[in-house]
Write an enzyme that holds these catalytic residues in place. Structure first.
Site, mmCIF file in Angstrom:
data_model
loop_
_atom_site.group_PDB
_atom_site.id
_atom_site.type_symbol
_atom_site.label_atom_id
_atom_site.label_comp_id
_atom_site.label_asym_id
_atom_site.label_seq_id
_atom_site.Cartn_x
_atom_site.Cartn_y
_atom_site.Cartn_z
ATOM 1 N N LEU A 1 24.414 68.478 46.229
ATOM 2 C CA LEU A 1 23.782 67.145 46.315
ATOM 3 C C LEU A 1 23.140 66.726 44.992
ATOM 4 C CD1 LEU A 1 22.259 67.240 49.939
ATOM 5 C CD2 LEU A 1 24.434 66.243 49.203
ATOM 6 N N ASP B 1 25.168 75.497 45.475
ATOM 7 C CA ASP B 1 25.854 75.335 44.191
ATOM 8 C C ASP B 1 27.075 76.250 44.133
ATOM 9 O OD1 ASP B 1 26.518 75.327 41.443
ATOM 10 O OD2 ASP B 1 24.413 75.083 40.866
ATOM 11 N N THR C 1 42.289 66.106 37.629
ATOM 12 C CA THR C 1 42.462 64.712 37.210
ATOM 13 C C THR C 1 43.603 64.556 36.207
ATOM 14 O OG1 THR C 1 41.379 63.031 35.853
ATOM 15 C CG2 THR C 1 40.588 65.246 35.561
ATOM 16 N N ASP C 2 44.142 63.348 36.122
ATOM 17 C CA ASP C 2 45.177 63.066 35.111
ATOM 18 C C ASP C 2 44.576 63.012 33.703
ATOM 19 O OD1 ASP C 2 43.773 60.643 35.324
ATOM 20 O OD2 ASP C 2 45.541 59.409 35.709
ATOM 21 N N GLU C 3 43.223 62.924 33.620
ATOM 22 C CA GLU C 3 42.598 62.745 32.302
ATOM 23 C C GLU C 3 42.781 63.957 31.388
ATOM 24 O OE1 GLU C 3 38.829 60.719 32.341
ATOM 25 O OE2 GLU C 3 39.276 59.800 34.264
ATOM 26 N N TYR D 1 34.087 65.263 29.784
ATOM 27 C CA TYR D 1 34.507 65.393 31.188
ATOM 28 C C TYR D 1 35.915 65.985 31.283
ATOM 29 C CZ TYR D 1 36.717 63.986 35.593
ATOM 30 O OH TYR D 1 37.447 63.989 36.767
ATOM 31 N N LYS E 1 37.237 69.623 32.757
ATOM 32 C CA LYS E 1 38.206 69.742 33.861
ATOM 33 C C LYS E 1 39.430 70.534 33.385
ATOM 34 C CE LYS E 1 38.205 68.266 37.515
ATOM 35 N NZ LYS E 1 37.681 68.784 38.814
HETATM 36 P P1 NAD Z 1 31.756 62.663 42.767
HETATM 37 O O1 NAD Z 1 30.989 62.735 41.493
HETATM 38 O O2 NAD Z 1 31.680 61.437 43.598
HETATM 39 O O3 NAD Z 1 31.337 63.873 43.726
HETATM 40 C C1 NAD Z 1 31.161 65.176 43.258
HETATM 41 C C2 NAD Z 1 30.461 65.961 44.351
HETATM 42 O O4 NAD Z 1 30.311 67.323 43.901
HETATM 43 C C3 NAD Z 1 29.045 65.449 44.665
HETATM 44 O O5 NAD Z 1 28.858 65.397 46.054
HETATM 45 C C4 NAD Z 1 28.134 66.489 44.018
HETATM 46 O O6 NAD Z 1 26.892 66.625 44.684
HETATM 47 C C5 NAD Z 1 28.981 67.747 44.146
HETATM 48 N N1 NAD Z 1 28.626 68.768 43.147
HETATM 49 C C6 NAD Z 1 28.424 68.582 41.811
HETATM 50 N N2 NAD Z 1 28.093 69.746 41.234
HETATM 51 C C7 NAD Z 1 28.142 70.692 42.202
HETATM 52 C C8 NAD Z 1 27.907 72.080 42.217
HETATM 53 N N3 NAD Z 1 27.579 72.738 41.093
HETATM 54 N N4 NAD Z 1 28.025 72.755 43.387
HETATM 55 C C9 NAD Z 1 28.334 72.088 44.529
HETATM 56 N N5 NAD Z 1 28.548 70.770 44.577
HETATM 57 C C10 NAD Z 1 28.459 70.077 43.425
HETATM 58 O O7 NAD Z 1 33.255 62.988 42.355
HETATM 59 P P2 NAD Z 1 34.624 62.498 43.026
HETATM 60 O O8 NAD Z 1 35.024 61.228 42.401
HETATM 61 O O9 NAD Z 1 34.503 62.609 44.491
HETATM 62 O O10 NAD Z 1 35.608 63.621 42.476
HETATM 63 C C11 NAD Z 1 35.860 64.805 43.208
HETATM 64 C C12 NAD Z 1 36.836 65.653 42.429
HETATM 65 O O11 NAD Z 1 38.036 64.943 42.207
HETATM 66 C C13 NAD Z 1 36.325 66.058 41.045
HETATM 67 O O12 NAD Z 1 36.712 67.390 40.797
HETATM 68 C C14 NAD Z 1 37.029 65.097 40.096
HETATM 69 O O13 NAD Z 1 37.221 65.684 38.821
HETATM 70 C C15 NAD Z 1 38.342 64.901 40.822
HETATM 71 N N6 NAD Z 1 39.039 63.624 40.579
HETATM 72 C C16 NAD Z 1 38.357 62.444 40.712
HETATM 73 C C17 NAD Z 1 39.042 61.240 40.525
HETATM 74 C C18 NAD Z 1 38.358 59.905 40.706
HETATM 75 O O14 NAD Z 1 38.962 58.857 40.433
HETATM 76 N N7 NAD Z 1 37.123 59.852 41.191
HETATM 77 C C19 NAD Z 1 40.403 61.254 40.191
HETATM 78 C C20 NAD Z 1 41.057 62.490 40.062
HETATM 79 C C21 NAD Z 1 40.358 63.665 40.269
HETATM 80 P P1 TYD Z 2 35.737 54.736 35.310
HETATM 81 O O1 TYD Z 2 35.667 54.135 36.677
HETATM 82 O O2 TYD Z 2 34.484 55.241 34.689
HETATM 83 O O3 TYD Z 2 36.848 55.864 35.368
HETATM 84 P P2 TYD Z 2 37.548 56.706 34.142
HETATM 85 O O4 TYD Z 2 36.802 56.492 32.901
HETATM 86 O O5 TYD Z 2 37.421 58.103 34.642
HETATM 87 O O6 TYD Z 2 38.970 56.223 34.096
HETATM 88 O O7 TYD Z 2 36.352 53.647 34.331
HETATM 89 C C1 TYD Z 2 37.619 53.067 34.583
HETATM 90 C C2 TYD Z 2 37.949 52.173 33.395
HETATM 91 O O8 TYD Z 2 37.018 51.074 33.402
HETATM 92 C C3 TYD Z 2 37.775 52.865 32.061
HETATM 93 O O9 TYD Z 2 38.791 52.408 31.177
HETATM 94 C C4 TYD Z 2 36.411 52.387 31.581
HETATM 95 C C5 TYD Z 2 36.294 50.996 32.178
HETATM 96 N N1 TYD Z 2 34.919 50.554 32.515
HETATM 97 C C6 TYD Z 2 34.454 49.324 32.077
HETATM 98 O O10 TYD Z 2 35.187 48.549 31.396
HETATM 99 N N2 TYD Z 2 33.188 48.943 32.404
HETATM 100 C C7 TYD Z 2 32.360 49.742 33.118
HETATM 101 O O11 TYD Z 2 31.181 49.347 33.366
HETATM 102 C C8 TYD Z 2 32.853 51.007 33.595
HETATM 103 C C9 TYD Z 2 31.976 51.921 34.412
HETATM 104 C C10 TYD Z 2 34.145 51.365 33.263
#
Ligand code: NAD
Ligand code: TYD
Length: 355
Positions: free
Chosen positions: A33, A57, A132-134, A158, A162
């Site tokens: 959390l 954690d 992630t694709d990043e 980040y 990853k």
């Molecule tokens: P988020 O930041 O919304 O959620 C992360 C969750 O992990 C939170 O609930 C946080 O409390 C928990 N957490 C953080 N550190 C922790 C720890 N040390 N121990 C236990 N819990 C912990 O992230 P998300 O967007 O839901 O992403 C989830 C996963 O998917 C991540 O691994 C992210 O890299 C990956 N991912 C996200 C996206 C995206 O677009 N959001 C795309 C591809 C992959």
């Molecule tokens: P984000 O949602 O942070 O995802 P990621 O950086 O992991 O792809 O951002 C998506 C795209 O939007 C990224 O190119 C950055 C841009 N962005 C803005 O232009 N303004 C904003 O306030 C934020 C948060 C992101």
């Protein structure tokens, strides 16, 4: 049962809700959390004894080993991470701790547990790492989309953290034969998305009559997938993925950021018009770009389609409409996530950017 980490965050919570709607198998949800974890995301599971929430954690080896011994899960799905690129630029330390050290400690606890399983549960066991694709870096306009064999070229703290976690997962398979699966997904959007990321930030700011901060020229491209499609892909990879393999997950849906912001504005103009009947586009403000900003991500999802028959159910049009509607219908959730620490983050990230 299965054990999910980070299941109170955006994708993890959607996954837990979807899992229990599709599969009648209990979930142990371990989440520390952080600011991004929110038990309200799981409120609809109150009283459902198939969901066991543990605040903890992934880097806490004693806790994780104890949970594995107590609940004996058949699979682990690792969502827990620090996930926001802008926060990783302001302060990378937490990313190194959770994404690298945390994943390492989790792998060590899982390895010890898995080594002591009987033959059959040992063969059935899976560790699925959500990535992630990043990690593949940035594409130019005409380059082909990322496949699973693309070189890793992470550009932000980040994506570098990853990438490191992906390499550890890979090494645990190669060296110790741990039965791992890795998914590398494109940008998700949908319900419960914390409003620090592009789409929910734009919705929340638009409705609050605040500016819509577009970084740089707004022509950076992301490949968008509705979160529930990511969840169905993970279920499918868990069920049928080949051990040690990586699966790219995406919706063949590349869009420049400015198009995304325009789409959000158009939906809000239709569903919740501004009192002055002007478009929400009036609130767009171009601000200083993100340092090291990746120009384009694009996922080639042919492998998961071909080998596992997975395809997204939503188009961008259907998914983004559902998303905007969800935010309009869940204004209490939106208000509750905008705590003092959220406001501090907004101040830190945006006040120094020149409009
Ligand atoms: P988020 O930041 O919304 O959620 C992360 C969750 O992990 C939170 O609930 C946080 O409390 C928990 N957490 C953080 N550190 C922790 C720890 N040390 N121990 C236990 N819990 C912990 O992230 P998300 O967007 O839901 O992403 C989830 C996963 O998917 C991540 O691994 C992210 O890299 C990956 N991912 C996200 C996206 C995206 O677009 N959001 C795309 C591809 C992959
Ligand atoms: P984000 O949602 O942070 O995802 P990621 O950086 O992991 O792809 O951002 C998506 C795209 O939007 C990224 O190119 C950055 C841009 N962005 C803005 O232009 N303004 C904003 O306030 C934020 C948060 C992101």
């Amino acid at each position: 049962m299965i054990l999910v980490t980070g299941g109170a965050g955006f994708i993890g919570a959607n996954f837990v809700l979807d899992w229990l709607a599709h599969v009648d198998e209990a979930v142990i949800n371990v989440d520390v959390l952080t600011y991004a974890g929110n038990r309200e995301n799981l409120a609809s599971l109150t009283g459902d004894d198939r969901h066991i929430f543990i605040k903890g954690d992934i880097a806490d080896s004693t806790l994780i080993s104890g949970l594995l011994a107590q609940y004996r899960p058949r699979a682990i799905i690792n969502f827990a991470a620090e996930s926001h690129v802008d926060r990783s630029i302001h302060g990378p330390e937490d990313f190194i701790q959770t994404n690298i050290v945390g994943t390492f400690r989790l792998l060590e606890a899982v390895r010890a547990y898995w080594n002591n399983l009987q033959t059959e549960p040992r063969q059935q066991f899976r560790f699925l790492h959500v990535s992630t694709d990043e990690v593949y870096g940035s594409l130019s306009k005409d380059e082909p989309a990322f496949t699973e064999t693309n070189r890793y070229e992470p550009n932000s703290p980040y994506s570098a953290s990853k990438a490191a976690s992906d390499h550890l997962v890979r090494a645990y398979h190669h060296t110790y034969c741990l039965p791992v699966l890795t998914t590398n997904c494109s940008n998700n959007y949908g319900p419960y998305h914390f409003p620090e990321k592009l789409i929910p930030l734009m919705i929340v700011n638009a409705l609050a009559d605040k500016s819509l901060p577009v970084y740089g020229d707004g022509q950076q491209i992301r490949d968008w997938l509705y979160v529930k499609d990511h969840c169905s892909a993970i279920r499918r990879v868990l069920e049928a993925g080949r051990l040690g393999e990586v699966y790219n997950v995406g919706g063949w849906n590349e869009k420049p950021n400015l198009d995304i912001v325009h789409t959000v504005c158009a939906l809000l103009d239709e569903l919740r018009p501004r009192p002055d009947n002007k478009s929400y586009r009036e609130q767009i403000s171009y601000v200083t770009d993100r340092p090291g900003h990746d120009r384009r991500y694009a996922i080639d999802a042919s492998k998961i389609e071909r080998e596992l028959g997975w395809k997204p159910a939503e188009t961008f049009d259907t998914g983004i409409r559902k998303t905007v509607q969800w935010y309009l219908e869940n204004q209490e959730w939106v208000a509750n996530v905008q705590s003092g620490s959220y406001r501090e983050w907004v101040e830190k990230n945006y006040s120094g950017r020149v409009a």
